[in-house]
Scaffold this motif. Sequence first.
Motif, mmCIF file in Angstrom:
data_model
loop_
_atom_site.group_PDB
_atom_site.id
_atom_site.type_symbol
_atom_site.label_atom_id
_atom_site.label_comp_id
_atom_site.label_asym_id
_atom_site.label_seq_id
_atom_site.Cartn_x
_atom_site.Cartn_y
_atom_site.Cartn_z
ATOM 1 N N LEU A 1 31.390 105.325 1.981
ATOM 2 C CA LEU A 1 30.573 104.424 2.793
ATOM 3 C C LEU A 1 29.091 104.789 2.715
ATOM 4 C CD1 LEU A 1 32.879 104.082 5.927
ATOM 5 C CD2 LEU A 1 32.383 102.302 4.238
ATOM 6 N N ARG A 2 28.788 106.087 2.611
ATOM 7 C CA ARG A 2 27.388 106.509 2.486
ATOM 8 C C ARG A 2 26.763 105.986 1.198
ATOM 9 N NH1 ARG A 2 28.808 111.874 3.850
ATOM 10 N NH2 ARG A 2 28.230 112.480 1.720
ATOM 11 N N LEU B 1 23.347 100.413 -0.603
ATOM 12 C CA LEU B 1 23.349 99.381 -1.639
ATOM 13 C C LEU B 1 23.495 97.976 -1.052
ATOM 14 C CD1 LEU B 1 25.642 101.113 -4.303
ATOM 15 C CD2 LEU B 1 23.163 100.793 -4.426
ATOM 16 N N GLY B 2 23.831 97.892 0.233
ATOM 17 C CA GLY B 2 23.956 96.597 0.890
ATOM 18 C C GLY B 2 25.313 95.958 0.765
ATOM 19 N N SER C 1 31.508 100.441 13.765
ATOM 20 C CA SER C 1 32.453 99.912 12.789
ATOM 21 C C SER C 1 31.704 99.481 11.530
ATOM 22 C CB SER C 1 33.219 98.718 13.365
ATOM 23 O OG SER C 1 34.088 99.137 14.392
ATOM 24 N N TYR C 2 32.456 99.145 10.490
ATOM 25 C CA TYR C 2 31.853 98.751 9.221
ATOM 26 C C TYR C 2 32.265 97.332 8.862
ATOM 27 C CZ TYR C 2 30.486 103.601 8.650
ATOM 28 O OH TYR C 2 29.913 104.834 8.825
ATOM 29 N N ALA C 3 31.309 96.575 8.296
ATOM 30 C CA ALA C 3 31.540 95.192 7.892
ATOM 31 C C ALA C 3 31.013 94.997 6.475
ATOM 32 C CB ALA C 3 30.851 94.228 8.856
ATOM 33 N N LEU C 4 31.428 93.888 5.857
ATOM 34 C CA LEU C 4 30.915 93.568 4.530
ATOM 35 C C LEU C 4 29.414 93.309 4.604
ATOM 36 C CD1 LEU C 4 33.705 91.143 3.244
ATOM 37 C CD2 LEU C 4 33.529 93.618 2.909
#
Length: 253
Positions: free
Chosen positions: A50-51, A56-57, A66-69
């Motif tokens: 994830l880092r 890179l976007g 949380s993580y999203a596209l």
Amino acid sequence: MADARNAGGVQSVERVFDLLSIITASGGESSLSELAARAGLPLPTIHRLLRTLVPLGYVRQLPNRSYALGPGLIRLGNAAGLQLGTHAQPVLQELVDELGESANLAVLDGRMVVYVGQAQSSHSMRMFTEVGRRAHMHDTGVGKAILATLPEEQVVSIVTSMGLPTPTEKSLGTVEELLADLERIRERGYAVDDEEQEIGVRCFSVALPQAPTPTAISVSGPTSRVDWEFGERAVPLLQRAAQQLSVQLSRAG
């Protein structure tokens, strides 16, 4: 997801695409622990990937951690969609040659459909749909064909978030009406937009089987020409075209 691998693949690249697929399947948002559990990878490995993706976007971190596209995928998706439309052009043109009406190809784009390919009819009255246009799913033939391939909970999530606008008196305005129509689509193998998006226009559509992304192909035109007898001729040709494109995409993959 990390145990079934191509022996010649690069492990870190495979893991990255696993993460993107997990986020997509989770409705567009996943926590770090959810990603680790579903990918079958240690938290430090997930965090390291994830880092790389966030700067890179391609992934973004939300305020709730949380993580999203990320927006970096939009450019790639648009380019892939246009290439898909170009790839499908001979098949779309063949439908126009056989049926005399406009043919379209559309893919699921978030919670809407986007038209990525088109072959125009030679008739003076044509559809106003154009490549690049995004539309609601519940009132379009391609949208309903795609929805019929998705789990019910995903369908409900899509229409709950996007709403059910009724551009015509024939548009489906409730979730119950839509779910009933999707059941009919699954039973008969094709979808119909019967003046639900535009009065005087009818569309027959079929989803591509086993497509890498939810995709549908359609023919549409004025109801004076695109009647139910037309549909009886069009559906087998659409099903053949959908199968042909699905095989081509599988080979390309």
